[in-house]
Design a protein around this motif. Structure first.
Motif, PDB file in Angstrom:
ATOM      1  N   THR A 413      16.028  42.263 -34.530  1.00  0.00           N
ATOM      2  CA  THR A 413      16.861  42.154 -35.735  1.00  0.00           C
ATOM      3  C   THR A 413      17.358  43.539 -36.141  1.00  0.00           C
ATOM      4  O   THR A 413      18.480  43.680 -36.617  1.00  0.00           O
ATOM      5  CB  THR A 413      16.096  41.490 -36.903  1.00  0.00           C
ATOM      6  OG1 THR A 413      14.863  42.178 -37.088  1.00  0.00           O
ATOM      7  CG2 THR A 413      15.812  40.034 -36.609  1.00  0.00           C
ATOM      8  N   ASN A 417      20.697  41.882 -33.859  1.00  0.00           N
ATOM      9  CA  ASN A 417      20.729  40.571 -33.200  1.00  0.00           C
ATOM     10  C   ASN A 417      19.961  39.521 -34.001  1.00  0.00           C
ATOM     11  O   ASN A 417      19.353  39.817 -35.020  1.00  0.00           O
ATOM     12  CB  ASN A 417      20.149  40.692 -31.797  1.00  0.00           C
ATOM     13  CG  ASN A 417      21.041  41.537 -30.914  1.00  0.00           C
ATOM     14  OD1 ASN A 417      22.256  41.343 -30.895  1.00  0.00           O
ATOM     15  ND2 ASN A 417      20.444  42.492 -30.218  1.00  0.00           N
ATOM     16  N   GLN A 418      19.999  38.307 -33.482  1.00  0.00           N
ATOM     17  CA  GLN A 418      19.287  37.211 -34.125  1.00  0.00           C
ATOM     18  C   GLN A 418      18.082  36.812 -33.268  1.00  0.00           C
ATOM     19  O   GLN A 418      18.071  37.036 -32.063  1.00  0.00           O
ATOM     20  CB  GLN A 418      20.216  36.009 -34.293  1.00  0.00           C
ATOM     21  CG  GLN A 418      21.410  36.310 -35.194  1.00  0.00           C
ATOM     22  CD  GLN A 418      22.367  35.146 -35.317  1.00  0.00           C
ATOM     23  OE1 GLN A 418      22.400  34.264 -34.466  1.00  0.00           O
ATOM     24  NE2 GLN A 418      23.163  35.143 -36.381  1.00  0.00           N
ATOM     25  N   THR A 503      15.770  40.590 -44.073  1.00  0.00           N
ATOM     26  CA  THR A 503      16.427  39.763 -43.051  1.00  0.00           C
ATOM     27  C   THR A 503      16.338  38.293 -43.469  1.00  0.00           C
ATOM     28  O   THR A 503      15.246  37.819 -43.766  1.00  0.00           O
ATOM     29  CB  THR A 503      15.715  39.941 -41.694  1.00  0.00           C
ATOM     30  OG1 THR A 503      15.609  41.339 -41.431  1.00  0.00           O
ATOM     31  CG2 THR A 503      16.476  39.271 -40.568  1.00  0.00           C
ATOM     32  N   PRO A 531      22.338  39.546 -38.544  1.00  0.00           N
ATOM     33  CA  PRO A 531      20.955  39.426 -38.065  1.00  0.00           C
ATOM     34  C   PRO A 531      20.189  38.422 -38.924  1.00  0.00           C
ATOM     35  O   PRO A 531      20.338  38.410 -40.148  1.00  0.00           O
ATOM     36  CB  PRO A 531      20.379  40.830 -38.270  1.00  0.00           C
ATOM     37  CG  PRO A 531      21.548  41.735 -38.411  1.00  0.00           C
ATOM     38  CD  PRO A 531      22.692  40.924 -38.912  1.00  0.00           C
TER      39      PRO A 531
END
Ligand code: ADP
Ligand code: ZN
Length: 730
Positions: A413, A417-418, A503, A531
């Motif tokens: 993250t 990104n995820q 997040t 993210p």
């Protein structure tokens, strides 16, 4: 023309027989609906045949009340198929027919387009689009509908009605085939051209003979481009015959707007979806479109296997290993297995696609009955990611997630990104336990523990739906130190929110998506690309394509290794492989972590090091040794009752009957024994298992046994059922 005195009618009642009525002249053709009086009720039945045989007092045979259809509703072809299915699964034909028809037709509605629902979308047909101005003459209402559709592409019935259009005008246009209803998950058609197939895809497509019966196992890694092969196989069929129709079955949770969009983008408005979001009118309209041949590509779930088709050319089953293709109650059929029968009857090809083929289908491929086609490479730049194991000890885990997993989450993250955290258990905790005496809260109606849920706060039985507020005291020792044990998705979500306050954590499970539109909203949020951490159950494993997900963490699939169901390891291997396949699908490489307390288990090691193919082979070898499916065939006779002795006695009696028709010990009888969950929903459940090496022998035997059981008085007081080729052993 010869006349016969009686007509045999299939009725939607749980009796394995057809019913005699006086035959009208002329005799309605098989497949025609009629309304009859049965036990004081009016029922809609289907004519099966005329006959001059009748064992009853012929003076008591009643006439039909009404012949509903002027043409048979169900074609001879389709009726033959449904009869085959009812016969094979030993289901009453009336019940099988009921499962095959949309509700509106079961109730006797005309088999034509209907507009009585405001949400139904209507669009122009090819002819409607090309209609010259003024062609409708003085039919002003009709002209105005055409004009509106030309302006807006498609309109809902409510919009047309508000603009002053009448039902009659709509009907007239649909009878002239100028307009048609369309499935309301419609995606725009932008005539996407086919992709250039890679050599493996090309070889697979080339191997599929476009005509004649053949079954093809398309065994392709997740992301290897199976769907592209389906699309081009359909395109081939359409090129050979522009009227050709393809039937595509997908798993229940695989019929997502994304899946539909891929077909709509390629084939446009001739794609018709049959899904659970449709109401009765929309289902009827889809059925009519398919029957009339206007829908070229029909995409649906299990029951769509019974869709009528005017020009069938191809059947495709995506994710053939998925459990949702088997109906688990009532008419217990397997849509996947029936697809092979229907394709054979229609003399057309069947494609079974999967990244993790079922052992049944693999066995058929090994035996040469099915052609085995392989796609070993991902179609995009990134190759599938190897799975790394994190060995976890119960004590070392923080709320079910190890520190290694947390570190990986932070890395991915942090890089923008995820990540996806898979946990196949919803709720907060699967157990609420007393710290003082160890007592665990269980369901009063089932042999199951209650799951603790936080939002809303309550205890819930996932087997019978029993719900209650959480206790303050232990039922057993009155202590008040009750402690949740283990983690479900709610708990993981809560914990991850604490660890990663900046997040977003998005939970996707049955609870978080219960409200209409909730799933779409969550999925859209993921597609925004920021993210985030997705936490979810099986719902995340199929159909959705998350290009930004680079990390997949699989928590707690160990139960599959020690499952009491012989299919436990097979399902575990499929689930791990499918979930792992969600990582790194687009341009970013992925990472997959599997958290396990039994990381060195030989089966798990085999799966992780050698891949699903070798893993499946080892399981097949084991099934051959233990003589379990697909090396043998099973039938289950289940019975349940509020009184355990009653259900048990019924099965003991059934066992005696079963023994009385044994010849040469060809069928092994096991039981009666308790089901995996003996008590469920206040009923006690038992089963008898029959096993044989020959499918036909076993099926004929089951048929004989059912006839004997049906003749018993207790057969009407106990709830019992027969399951041919059972998928669940519970
Ligand atoms: P599967 O159905 O096997 O999971 P998909 O058909 O979804 O795989 O393909 C995965 C991705 O690869 C999709 O984004 C698809 O558009 C892309 N793809 C498939 N075939 C090709 C090809 N021949 N060339 C380029 N991209 C492809
Ligand atoms: Zn319960």
């Amino acid at each position: 023309m010869t006349t016969v005195p009686f007509v045999l009618v299939a009725l939607p009642v749980p009796l394995r027989t057809l019913f005699h009525y006086l035959a009208p002249v002329p005799l309605p053709a098989p497949g025609t609906r009629v309304s009859v009086t049965f036990g004081g009720r009016q029922l809609v039945g289907i004519v099966i045949a005329g006959t001059d045989q009748c064992d009853f007092d012929t003076n008591k045979i009643k006439p039909l009340d009404n012949v509903i259809d002027s043409q048979p509703l169900i074609s001879g072809q389709l009726l033959k198929f449904i009869r085959w299915a009812a016969n094979y699964y030993h289901a009453p034909l009336g019940e099988a027919l009921q499962a095959a028809l949309p509700a509106a037709l079961r109730q006797g509605d005309a088999a034509q387009y209907k507009a009585d629902t405001g949400t139904q979308l209507w669009e122009l047909t090819e002819e409607g689009r090309g209609l010259p101005a003024g062609a409708l003459g003085r039919a002003r209402q009709q002209a105005s509908i055409i004009k509106q559709l030309q302006q807006h592409g498609a309109c809902r019935w409510a919009e047309l009605k508000n603009a002053g259009c009448s039902r009659e005008a709509l009907r007239a246009l649909s009878e002239k085939k100028l307009i048609r209803p369309t499935s309301n998950l419609a995606a725009p058609f932008n005539a996407q051209s086919p992709l250039n197939l890679n050599p493996e895809q090309q070889a697979a497509l080339g191997a599929i003979a476009p005509h004649g019966f053949g079954v093809y196992l398309l065994d392709g890694t997740t992301g290897s481009g199976k769907t592209e092969v389906y699309l081009q196989a359909i395109a081939q069929a359409l090129a050979a015959n522009p009227q050709a129709q393809a039937l595509v079955l997908v798993p229940e949770i695989g019929l997502t707007p994304q899946t539909l969009a891929r077909f709509r983008h390629r084939f446009g408005p001739s794609v018709c979806a049959v899904h659970s979001g449709l109401n009765d009118t929309e289902r009827l309209n889809s059925w009519v479109r398919a029957a009339e041949g206007d829908a070229r590509i029909i995409i649906g779930t299990r029951s769509a296997i019974f869709t009528p088709m005017a020009n069938p050319a191809l059947i495709i089953i995506d994710e053939e290993h998925d459990g949702s293709f088997k109906q688990q109650d009532g008419f217990r059929y397997s849509a996947r297995d029936l697809a092979a029968v229907r394709a054979r009857m229609l003399n057309i090809p069947l494609i079974l696609g999967s990244a993790t083929p079922s052992l049944e289908v693999l066995q058929n491929a090994h035996d040469g009955r099915y052609r085995h086609l392989r796609l070993t490479q991902r179609a995009t730049a990134n190759q599938a990611t190897p799975i790394e194991v994190i060995n976890s000890q119960p004590a070392a885990e923080q709320h079910g997630i190890t520190s290694e997993a947390l570190t990986a989450l932070a890395q991915h993250t942090g890089a923008g990104n995820q990540a996806l955290v898979f946990l196949n258990r919803r709720g907060f905790a699967p157990v609420l336990q007393c710290r003082d005496c160890g007592h665990q809260l269980s369901c009063p109606h089932c042999d199951a523990r209650l799951t603790l849920h936080r939002s809303p706060y309550h205890l819930h039985c996932h087997h019978c739906d029993y719900q209650r507020p959480p206790a303050k005291h232990c039922e057993s020792c009155q202590g008040h130190r009750l402690e949740p044990l283990g983690a479900g998705t709610e708990r993981s979500e809560e914990y991850l929110n604490q660890v990663f306050p900046d997040t977003p954590v998005i939970r996707i499970d049955r609870d978080s998506t219960r409200n209409k539109g909730a799933l779409d909203a969550l999925i859209n949020k993921v597609h925004e690309g920021e993210p985030c951490i997705l936490v979810g159950t099986q719902m995340l494993a199929k159909g959705h394509h998350f290009p930004k997900v680079t990390l997949v963490i699989i928590l707690d699939v160990d139960s599959g290794l020690f499952s009491a169901d012989f299919r436990g390891p097979e399902r575990m291997g499929q689930l791990i492989t499918q979930v792992a396949g969600r990582a790194g699908r687009a341009d970013q490489p992925g990472q997959v972590l599997l958290q396990s307390q039994h990381g060195d288990h030989p089966l798990l090691q085999l799966l992780l090091n050698q891949g699903y193919g070798q893993f499946a082979q080892a399981l097949l070898d084991e099934r051959a040794l233990t003589l379990m499916p697909p090396s043998a065939f099973l039938v289950l006779l289940r019975a349940d009752a509020p009184n355990p002795a009653a259900a048990m006695q019924f099965l003991q009696q059934a066992r005696l009957l079963a023994e009385s028709i044994q010849t040469d010990q060809q069928v092994q009888i096991l039981g009666p024994m308790p089901a995996l969950m003996e008590k469920r929903g206040q009923r006690f459940r038992y089963l008898l298992q029959f096993k044989a090496l020959n499918r036909r022998t076993l099926n004929a035997y089951a048929g004989k046994l059912i006839t004997l059981i049906d003749a018993q008085k207790t057969a009407r007081t106990i709830r019992w059922s027969i399951d041919i080729d059972p998928q669940e052993m519970g």
